[in-house]
Motif scaffolding. Structure first.
Motif, short mmCIF file in Angstrom:
data_model
loop_
_atom_site.label_atom_id
_atom_site.label_comp_id
_atom_site.label_asym_id
_atom_site.label_seq_id
_atom_site.Cartn_x
_atom_site.Cartn_y
_atom_site.Cartn_z
N ASP A 1 53.19 68.65 26.71
CA ASP A 1 52.06 69.21 26.38
C ASP A 1 52.27 69.65 24.97
OD1 ASP A 1 50.41 68.51 28.42
OD2 ASP A 1 50.66 70.16 29.62
N ALA B 1 42.48 66.68 25.90
CA ALA B 1 43.79 66.60 25.70
C ALA B 1 44.10 67.02 24.30
CB ALA B 1 44.38 65.03 25.82
N ASP C 1 44.21 69.48 21.28
CA ASP C 1 43.70 71.18 20.90
C ASP C 1 42.67 71.31 19.82
OD1 ASP C 1 44.25 73.71 20.21
OD2 ASP C 1 45.98 73.78 19.15
N LEU D 1 47.41 68.68 22.70
CA LEU D 1 48.15 67.62 21.66
C LEU D 1 47.46 67.49 20.20
CD1 LEU D 1 48.22 64.67 24.08
CD2 LEU D 1 50.16 66.10 23.63
N GLN E 1 45.31 63.73 30.56
CA GLN E 1 45.35 64.86 31.52
C GLN E 1 46.39 66.03 30.73
OE1 GLN E 1 43.56 65.36 34.37
NE2 GLN E 1 42.83 63.46 33.60
N HIS E 2 46.87 65.41 29.48
CA HIS E 2 47.94 66.40 28.69
C HIS E 2 46.89 67.26 28.11
CE1 HIS E 2 51.14 63.56 29.56
NE2 HIS E 2 51.98 64.20 28.62
N ARG E 3 47.52 68.37 27.51
CA ARG E 3 46.75 69.38 26.70
C ARG E 3 47.37 70.07 25.58
NH1 ARG E 3 43.51 67.36 29.28
NH2 ARG E 3 41.92 68.09 30.66
#
Length: 325
Positions: free
Chosen positions: A108, A152, A154, A133, A129-131
């Motif tokens: 992340d 995902a 920013d 990026l 599902q990442h955060r």
């Protein structure tokens, strides 16, 4: 390499006599946007003796510090020509498997670089599902608005998505023209993140037509057919390795074509070496990920051979003796 093209135009090693650009209608100050295609043509236009433009009402006015003023133009014509569209195929199960392995390597908050096509779409889907990026990518496709919609990316960073080319469907072109989420930048800016972005991992994720047991990647020649140029792959791989915790990731399916030919080969023979064995950190297929950093040639041969489809592994192992240690 893409970065070299820009510097060659700047230095005069490559001459730009006449440059033809397709641009948006001018704004109130007389500036045209280059729309979805900036890359090295901006540098070429600055060095050109003559700049010709096609003012196309279909070209979106995109966010960029690089705009062409009408006073720089020698000849202009107008059109209403639809932009060429290139829709990525739906990723297959093998590509989705590759994407899941790649996503496990990306933390992340990282910067990611992806290209276009179904493999890039598969990786982007696995990253949904990442955060936190960010994106620094020479080319992006329809996967970018989908990744933004997933949450995902920013959204607090106005420069979270910086690109040089957007290539996809009309919905992508409408999206980059309608909002301020994407900023178009030069290749040099993309491979040299500044400010807070310089302190986070840069994960360069590229594909290839084949990789050999040394870790050399061919992304240019498919049999006897020239499929693509060097482009920015070495630039991004090297940028990733300069960043703290960054990785140069080569992602490809283990087989290709109707005959399911192995993409993992004993050695590149007639093919071109797009990325050298010292440019790649991790190789990924649907069968797993091989970290080839800090390995001997014998160790990396075993690691890479294990990424091949099972029916090809024995032949690759038998051929190890033919590869000098």
């Amino acid at each position: 390499q893409m970065s070299q093209l820009s510097s060659y135009f700047e230095s005069g090693l490559l001459k730009a006599d006449v440059v033809l650009l397709q641009v948006s209608p001018a704004d109130a100050e007389g500036y045209h946007s280059l729309g979805c295609a900036l890359d090295y043509v901006w540098i070429a236009a600055q060095a050109a003796r003559v700049v010709l433009i096609e003012v196309n009402t279909k070209v979106p006015r995109t966010r960029s510090a690089f705009r062409l003023h009408s006073s720089r133009v020698v000849v202009a014509a107008t059109s209403d020509t639809p932009l060429p569209e290139l829709a990525a195929d739906e990723p297959d199960e093998s590509q989705l498997g590759v994407g899941r392995h790649v996503a496990r390597l990306v933390p992340d908050g990282a910067i990611i670089q992806l290209g276009i096509g179904s493999m890039a779409a598969a990786v982007a889907r696995a990253l949904s599902q990442h955060r936190g990026l960010r994106v620094r990518s020479g080319m992006v496709g329809d996967w970018l608005p989908e990744l933004v919609s997933s949450g995902a990316i920013d959204a607090t960073d106005p420069d979270a998505c910086m690109v040089s080319l957007a290539v996809g469907t009309g919905s992508l072109y409408d999206w980059v023209g309608a909002g301020a989420m994407v900023c178009f930048a030069t290749p040099a800016q993309l491979v040299a993140p500044t400010g807070a972005a310089a302190a986070v991992p840069f994960m360069a994720i590229n594909s290839a037509l084949e990789v050999d047991l040394r870790g050399q990647a061919n992304a240019e020649l498919a049999g006897t057919r020239y499929a693509g140029a060097v482009s920015g792959q070495p630039d991004y791989f090297r940028a990733a390795r300069r960043s703290p915790g960054g990785l140069a990731i080569l992602a490809l399916t283990a087989t290709a074509g109707k005959l399911a030919r192995s993409r993992v080969v004993l050695r590149l023979t007639d093919a071109y070496v797009t990325s050298t064995q010292s440019d790649v950190d991790v190789i990924v297929t649907e069968y797993g990920a091989a970290d080839i950093r800090a390995t001997t040639l014998a160790e990396r041969r075993r690691l890479i051979a294990a990424l091949a489809a099972p029916r090809f592994r024995a032949a690759l192992g038998e051929g190890e003796d033919a590869v000098p240690a």
